[in-house]
Design a protein around this motif. Sequence first.
Motif, mmCIF file in Angstrom:
data_model
loop_
_atom_site.group_PDB
_atom_site.id
_atom_site.type_symbol
_atom_site.label_atom_id
_atom_site.label_comp_id
_atom_site.label_asym_id
_atom_site.label_seq_id
_atom_site.Cartn_x
_atom_site.Cartn_y
_atom_site.Cartn_z
ATOM 1 N N VAL A 76 -0.984 -0.802 8.682
ATOM 2 C CA VAL A 76 -0.444 -1.549 10.508
ATOM 3 C C VAL A 76 0.384 -0.851 10.981
ATOM 4 O O VAL A 76 0.568 0.319 10.257
ATOM 5 C CB VAL A 76 0.600 -2.721 9.657
ATOM 6 C CG1 VAL A 76 1.066 -3.852 10.794
ATOM 7 C CG2 VAL A 76 0.297 -3.087 8.406
ATOM 8 N N ARG A 77 -0.004 -0.417 12.621
ATOM 9 C CA ARG A 77 0.291 0.740 13.386
ATOM 10 C C ARG A 77 1.907 -0.081 14.209
ATOM 11 O O ARG A 77 2.004 -1.394 13.998
ATOM 12 C CB ARG A 77 0.064 0.172 14.192
ATOM 13 C CG ARG A 77 0.287 1.736 15.561
ATOM 14 C CD ARG A 77 -1.039 2.266 15.790
ATOM 15 N NE ARG A 77 -2.231 2.949 15.344
ATOM 16 C CZ ARG A 77 -2.392 4.208 14.904
ATOM 17 N NH1 ARG A 77 -0.787 5.274 16.310
ATOM 18 N NH2 ARG A 77 -2.733 4.730 14.648
ATOM 19 N N ASP A 78 3.022 0.614 14.052
ATOM 20 C CA ASP A 78 4.373 0.532 15.362
ATOM 21 C C ASP A 78 4.560 2.267 15.975
ATOM 22 O O ASP A 78 3.065 2.979 16.635
ATOM 23 C CB ASP A 78 5.526 0.311 14.185
ATOM 24 C CG ASP A 78 5.926 1.548 13.217
ATOM 25 O OD1 ASP A 78 5.586 2.715 13.275
ATOM 26 O OD2 ASP A 78 6.813 1.678 12.092
ATOM 27 N N GLU A 79 4.941 2.395 16.292
ATOM 28 C CA GLU A 79 5.465 3.149 17.567
ATOM 29 C C GLU A 79 5.473 4.577 16.379
ATOM 30 O O GLU A 79 5.105 5.615 17.188
ATOM 31 C CB GLU A 79 6.731 3.070 18.381
ATOM 32 C CG GLU A 79 8.070 3.202 16.651
ATOM 33 C CD GLU A 79 9.079 1.960 16.649
ATOM 34 O OE1 GLU A 79 10.248 1.720 16.913
ATOM 35 O OE2 GLU A 79 7.754 1.616 16.464
ATOM 36 N N HIS A 80 5.259 4.615 15.201
ATOM 37 C CA HIS A 80 5.545 5.810 14.834
ATOM 38 C C HIS A 80 4.099 6.318 13.932
ATOM 39 O O HIS A 80 4.036 7.136 13.730
ATOM 40 C CB HIS A 80 6.458 5.912 13.440
ATOM 41 C CG HIS A 80 8.141 5.555 13.859
ATOM 42 N ND1 HIS A 80 8.834 6.410 15.023
ATOM 43 C CD2 HIS A 80 9.360 4.310 13.902
ATOM 44 C CE1 HIS A 80 9.886 5.395 14.986
ATOM 45 N NE2 HIS A 80 10.428 4.716 14.484
ATOM 46 N N GLY A 81 3.405 5.375 14.521
ATOM 47 C CA GLY A 81 1.947 5.548 13.300
ATOM 48 C C GLY A 81 1.816 4.470 12.535
ATOM 49 O O GLY A 81 2.260 3.597 13.099
ATOM 50 N N GLU A 82 0.762 5.038 11.849
ATOM 51 C CA GLU A 82 0.403 3.755 10.839
ATOM 52 C C GLU A 82 1.672 3.681 9.287
ATOM 53 O O GLU A 82 1.929 4.300 8.794
ATOM 54 C CB GLU A 82 -1.095 4.178 10.199
ATOM 55 C CG GLU A 82 -2.152 3.770 11.777
ATOM 56 C CD GLU A 82 -3.403 4.337 10.839
ATOM 57 O OE1 GLU A 82 -4.683 3.238 11.543
ATOM 58 O OE2 GLU A 82 -3.635 4.859 10.121
ATOM 59 N N VAL A 83 1.349 2.514 9.128
ATOM 60 C CA VAL A 83 1.575 2.398 7.691
ATOM 61 C C VAL A 83 0.721 1.435 6.329
ATOM 62 O O VAL A 83 -0.008 0.451 7.295
ATOM 63 C CB VAL A 83 2.900 1.006 7.791
ATOM 64 C CG1 VAL A 83 3.085 0.408 6.284
ATOM 65 C CG2 VAL A 83 4.001 1.882 8.296
ATOM 66 N N ALA A 84 0.127 2.153 5.874
ATOM 67 C CA ALA A 84 -0.740 1.449 4.344
ATOM 68 C C ALA A 84 -0.054 0.702 3.577
ATOM 69 O O ALA A 84 1.312 1.306 2.958
ATOM 70 C CB ALA A 84 -1.220 2.945 4.407
ATOM 71 N N VAL A 85 -0.794 0.031 3.600
ATOM 72 C CA VAL A 85 0.466 -1.542 2.769
ATOM 73 C C VAL A 85 -0.864 -1.484 1.810
ATOM 74 O O VAL A 85 -2.265 -1.962 1.771
ATOM 75 C CB VAL A 85 0.330 -2.474 3.243
ATOM 76 C CG1 VAL A 85 1.175 -3.594 2.214
ATOM 77 C CG2 VAL A 85 1.401 -2.599 4.071
ATOM 78 N N TYR A 86 -0.770 -1.103 0.519
ATOM 79 C CA TYR A 86 -1.229 -0.907 -0.721
ATOM 80 C C TYR A 86 -1.010 -2.271 -1.797
ATOM 81 O O TYR A 86 0.099 -2.175 -2.461
ATOM 82 C CB TYR A 86 -1.746 0.070 -1.440
ATOM 83 C CG TYR A 86 -2.299 1.287 -1.071
ATOM 84 C CD1 TYR A 86 -3.162 1.516 -0.990
ATOM 85 C CD2 TYR A 86 -1.068 2.207 -0.286
ATOM 86 C CE1 TYR A 86 -3.522 2.949 -0.210
ATOM 87 C CE2 TYR A 86 -1.810 3.182 0.522
ATOM 88 C CZ TYR A 86 -2.911 3.983 -0.077
ATOM 89 O OH TYR A 86 -3.261 5.045 1.198
ATOM 90 N N GLY A 87 -1.682 -3.249 -1.790
ATOM 91 C CA GLY A 87 -1.866 -4.533 -2.810
ATOM 92 C C GLY A 87 -2.862 -4.331 -4.115
ATOM 93 O O GLY A 87 -4.049 -4.396 -4.146
ATOM 94 N N LEU A 88 -1.535 -3.481 -4.804
ATOM 95 C CA LEU A 88 -2.704 -3.471 -6.150
ATOM 96 C C LEU A 88 -2.698 -5.569 -6.754
ATOM 97 O O LEU A 88 -1.898 -5.864 -6.744
ATOM 98 C CB LEU A 88 -1.375 -2.589 -7.014
ATOM 99 C CG LEU A 88 -1.675 -1.272 -6.706
ATOM 100 C CD1 LEU A 88 -0.639 -0.866 -8.170
ATOM 101 C CD2 LEU A 88 -2.675 -0.725 -6.477
ATOM 102 N N PRO A 89 -3.511 -5.699 -7.316
ATOM 103 C CA PRO A 89 -3.300 -7.309 -7.878
ATOM 104 C C PRO A 89 -3.189 -6.778 -9.875
ATOM 105 O O PRO A 89 -3.043 -5.513 -9.843
ATOM 106 C CB PRO A 89 -5.357 -7.280 -7.837
ATOM 107 C CG PRO A 89 -5.841 -5.864 -7.478
ATOM 108 C CD PRO A 89 -5.052 -5.180 -7.260
ATOM 109 N N TYR A 90 -2.920 -8.190 -10.160
ATOM 110 C CA TYR A 90 -2.159 -7.960 -11.343
ATOM 111 C C TYR A 90 -3.425 -7.036 -12.493
ATOM 112 O O TYR A 90 -4.257 -8.021 -12.489
ATOM 113 C CB TYR A 90 -1.971 -9.173 -12.361
ATOM 114 C CG TYR A 90 -1.531 -9.117 -13.903
ATOM 115 C CD1 TYR A 90 -0.690 -8.619 -13.929
ATOM 116 C CD2 TYR A 90 -2.525 -9.720 -14.624
ATOM 117 C CE1 TYR A 90 -0.640 -8.475 -15.720
ATOM 118 C CE2 TYR A 90 -2.128 -9.711 -15.630
ATOM 119 C CZ TYR A 90 -1.613 -9.023 -16.606
ATOM 120 O OH TYR A 90 -0.948 -8.973 -17.381
ATOM 121 N N LEU A 91 -3.131 -5.882 -13.376
ATOM 122 C CA LEU A 91 -4.145 -5.093 -13.997
ATOM 123 C C LEU A 91 -3.686 -5.499 -15.802
ATOM 124 O O LEU A 91 -2.822 -5.095 -16.072
ATOM 125 C CB LEU A 91 -3.722 -3.995 -13.780
ATOM 126 C CG LEU A 91 -4.210 -3.791 -12.183
ATOM 127 C CD1 LEU A 91 -4.079 -1.708 -11.987
ATOM 128 C CD2 LEU A 91 -5.900 -3.959 -11.189
#
Length: 383
Positions: free
Chosen positions: A117-132
């Motif tokens: 996801v991008r904003d004015e400062h660059g990208e944000v990486a959102v990692y979704g870990l499923p229940y393991l």
Amino acid sequence: MRLLHTSDWHVGRSLHGADLLREQEEVLSGLAGVVVAEAVDVVVVAGDVYDRAVPSADATGVLDRVLTRLRDAGAAVVLTPGNHDSARRLAFGAGLMARSGVHVRAATAGLGEPVLVRDEHGEVAVYGLPYLEPEIARHELGVPGARSHEAVLTEAMDRVRADLARRPGTRSVVLAHAFVGGGLPSDSERDIGVGGVDLVPAPVFDGVDYVALGHLHRPQTITPRVRYSGSPLAYSFGEAGQQKQVWVADLDAGGLAGVRAVPLPVPRPLTVLAGTLDELLADPAHAGAEEHFVSARLTDAVRPPDPMRRLQTRFRHCVHLEWAGNAGGADGRSYQERLRGRSDLEVAGEFVGHVRGGVGATDAERELLVRALGAAAREELAR
């Protein structure tokens, strides 16, 4: 970048048999209002979206409407399965939904691939870990010796950190569904481990800017950047009076800039009442609880007849009843003391009288009890 952190929706859950779908849809749909009021960019849902692996048609309808409202409010959505969900079922249509801005991250193989996801400062990486689940995930991750939640989540986070190393300067968020050390459980979570193998130390999540946790239903802060949002509704009477909330987290150019709580409304409060049946039915002090979900703890010395029906004439949403009176009756003796020296027939006869409100067994019924007890004795001897 502004995130709204929520988890443990448990869509389709009931409270002692009482359907909660209306209350759930009211609160979860209200998150769209929070998105607008707080100018939220991304809503993250850290597991236990549904309450069961095979949700009802009504539950799937609620989720569909809630996600649509969140997207209409302008936020992207990232959600992951928890231990209550079926990862495969939750991920149905994930490719199509991602095109609309709803990202379901349910595949173990892809846990190192973020939603960007991008904003004015660059990208944000959102990692979704499923229940393991360790017994399954250790093979999917190629680490057969990883038999605990800590071990499989360590491997998952190693993959997250490896991906981040290829993205210098990228800010990061991780969603995880786990029991992290320092967290306080409630009555309504399902146990996910035995003998402590479920416990995950917070340092496992080092190296990212914000960790959005799910599983524990009480909102709490493990560290400033590792938090549980808690469930949006109370799902047990142990949570009565607990303020439910979501976290709103801000990321600036340097990472996590601040986190604050936004309280959620309570469609129908939970109340625990204690007293004799007559007191609960007559005391004007309980008038405020008449439309609440009620758990009643009766202190009558002798169990009163038909207590739930009578309580529901005043508290129509009374869903739980506990008799806390003298377990042995009005004479103050315990059951063990009262039964000492009595025959099986006498005990069975007294039970019949108890459930009938004092009307004992007839001669014909006593004869049936004699025959039943004799048959049981013969069967026991034959073993």
